[in-house]
Enzyme design. Structure first.
Site, PDB file in Angstrom:
ATOM      1  N   LYS A  43       0.805  -1.226   0.000  1.00  0.00           N
ATOM      2  CA  LYS A  43       0.000   0.000   0.000  1.00  0.00           C
ATOM      3  C   LYS A  43       0.835   1.273   0.000  1.00  0.00           C
ATOM      4  CE  LYS A  43      -3.980  -0.353   0.151  1.00  0.00           C
ATOM      5  NZ  LYS A  43      -5.055  -0.773  -0.785  1.00  0.00           N
TER       6      LYS A  43
HETATM    7  C1  LIG Z   1      -3.022  -7.093   2.862  1.00  0.00           C
HETATM    8  C2  LIG Z   1      -3.744  -6.560   1.671  1.00  0.00           C
HETATM    9  N1  LIG Z   1      -4.006  -7.359   0.662  1.00  0.00           N
HETATM   10  C3  LIG Z   1      -4.659  -6.919  -0.450  1.00  0.00           C
HETATM   11  C4  LIG Z   1      -5.114  -5.631  -0.571  1.00  0.00           C
HETATM   12  C5  LIG Z   1      -5.904  -5.184  -1.783  1.00  0.00           C
HETATM   13  O1  LIG Z   1      -5.226  -4.248  -2.551  1.00  0.00           O
HETATM   14  P1  LIG Z   1      -5.912  -3.080  -3.401  1.00  0.00           P
HETATM   15  O2  LIG Z   1      -6.501  -2.115  -2.411  1.00  0.00           O
HETATM   16  O3  LIG Z   1      -4.793  -2.503  -4.199  1.00  0.00           O
HETATM   17  O4  LIG Z   1      -6.990  -3.675  -4.250  1.00  0.00           O
HETATM   18  C6  LIG Z   1      -4.844  -4.792   0.472  1.00  0.00           C
HETATM   19  C7  LIG Z   1      -5.362  -3.444   0.429  1.00  0.00           C
HETATM   20  O5  LIG Z   1      -5.574  -2.814   1.451  1.00  0.00           O
HETATM   21  C8  LIG Z   1      -4.148  -5.245   1.612  1.00  0.00           C
HETATM   22  O6  LIG Z   1      -3.905  -4.440   2.658  1.00  0.00           O
END
Ligand SMILES: Cc1ncc(COP(=O)(O)O)c(C=O)c1O
Length: 348
Positions: A43
């Site tokens: 992130k």
């Molecule tokens: C641990 C984790 N996995 C997956 C995601 C999903 O990513 P995105 O927000 O880019 O779709 C996030 C997003 O907060 C995350 O913190």
């Protein structure tokens, strides 16, 4: 560029070939280990990108205030970027925010406001976002970074994560799998691959209980993925397939990844890995599948890596081995959702 130093360490995560977990006869599976980023998650790429865009557009004055709705990784990432650039983050969080994330937010000097009311489905996300919007309207000069709709979020992955994968492999992979919440990763990586003219199969992975690819909102244990509405940043035109998995398979996959490959990652990484194994088995030898692993596992050592924590939640992961993981992953089927047909022309 206004920001430098620790922020120069954002991006450039390693792409690691998994040697043991994929079944014999599968495609190569490569893990993009995003936990290696500052703050331990993917992130921070989007956090930095959103701050830079607000600076470039003149919306963020020196010493200014950022407001974001997040229960975890995005809040921590923005708090770090804010600290490094001389801004203040006000993070709207909820009761599910872990003590470790709260402590990290405190350490970076972020202010937090915790919402306690849930939406009609029992989730906090839409209530958090409404409160963040209200706060951004009240605080003088505050900028709502808004990960769910800010185009700088997917742009971070279109400009860095996607091209890094292609550079590391020397070619676009045959398939890429990313977890989905705001849609930043999967949309940005997908756009980069489409722009490069690659025929890569782009797969989104989500948790059961999220509404992103159908179904209704329900409690779940895997953190980071999932949402109770479909965000503007989810560009389904670059998505070929989506998979929706439960907590148990996701956690089991993450635990086996640590034990057999030495990569300690979060539960959403297990979720992504299971889909990558499914696609690797389907594609077969000579092909490449990239699994984007969003965060590191240390924060979850007292959660799903702990058998007692699992038992309290009705989960027993002790019987999982590679054979069971490969079998469960192989049985996954793509979710039927309209965008898949729009993207591929195939019946779902
Ligand atoms: C641990 C984790 N996995 C997956 C995601 C999903 O990513 P995105 O927000 O880019 O779709 C996030 C997003 O907060 C995350 O913190």
């Amino acid at each position: 560029m206004r920001c430098e130093s620790i922020l120069d360490a954002v991006g450039g995560s390693p792409l690691v070939r998994l040697r043991t977990v994929p079944a014999p006869g599968s495609a190569e599976v490569w893990a993009k280990v995003e936990g290696r980023n500052p703050t331990g998650s993917v992130k921070v790429r989007a956090a930095l990108s959103m701050v830079r865009r607000a600076e470039a557009e003149g919306r963020l004055a020196p010493g200014g205030t950022l407001v974001e709705s997040s229960s975890g990784n995005m809040a921590v990432a923005l708090a770090m970027v804010a600290a490094a650039c001389g801004y203040t983050l006000v993070a709207v969080i909820d009761p599910t925010t872990t003590p470790v994330n709260r402590a990290m937010l405190r350490a970076y000097g972020a202010r937090t406001e915790t919402v306690t009311r849930t939406d009609p489905h029992g989730g906090y996300q839409s209530v958090r976002l409404a409160r963040a919007r209200a706060l951004a309207g009240q605080l003088p000069g505050a900028v709502l970074t808004h990960q769910y709709g800010n185009p700088a979020n997917p742009a971070a992955h279109e400009d860095s994560t996607g091209p890094e994968i292609v550079r590391a492999l020397g070619a676009a992979p045959d398939c890429v799998v990313a977890g989905v919440s705001s849609g930043g990763q999967v949309s940005g990586i997908g756009r980069a691959l489409r722009r490069a003219g690659a025929g890569t199969v782009v797969c989104g992975a989500d948790v059961r209980g999220s509404v992103l690819f159908g179904g209704s909102w329900a409690p779940h244990l895997v953190r980071g993925v999932g949402l109770s509405w479909v965000p503007e940043n989810l560009d389904t035109s670059v998505l070929d397939e989506a998979y929706v998995l439960g907590d148990e398979l996701s956690f089991a996959a993450a635990r086996l990844l640590a034990r057999h490959e030495g990569i300690l990652a979060g539960g959403s990484s297990g979720l992504v890995l299971a889909v990558a194994l499914r696609k690797a088995a389907e594609l077969g030898p000579g092909r490449t599948v990239v699994a984007v692993l969003p965060d590191r596992g240390e924060k979850y050592l007292d959660q799903f890596y702990d058998d007692a924590w699992c038992a309290e939640r009705g989960l027993d992961l002790r019987g999982w081995d590679l054979h069971r993981l490969r079998t469960a992953a192989g049985a996954l089927r793509p979710a039927a959702y309209p965008a898949r047909q729009a993207a591929t022309g195939l019946a779902a």
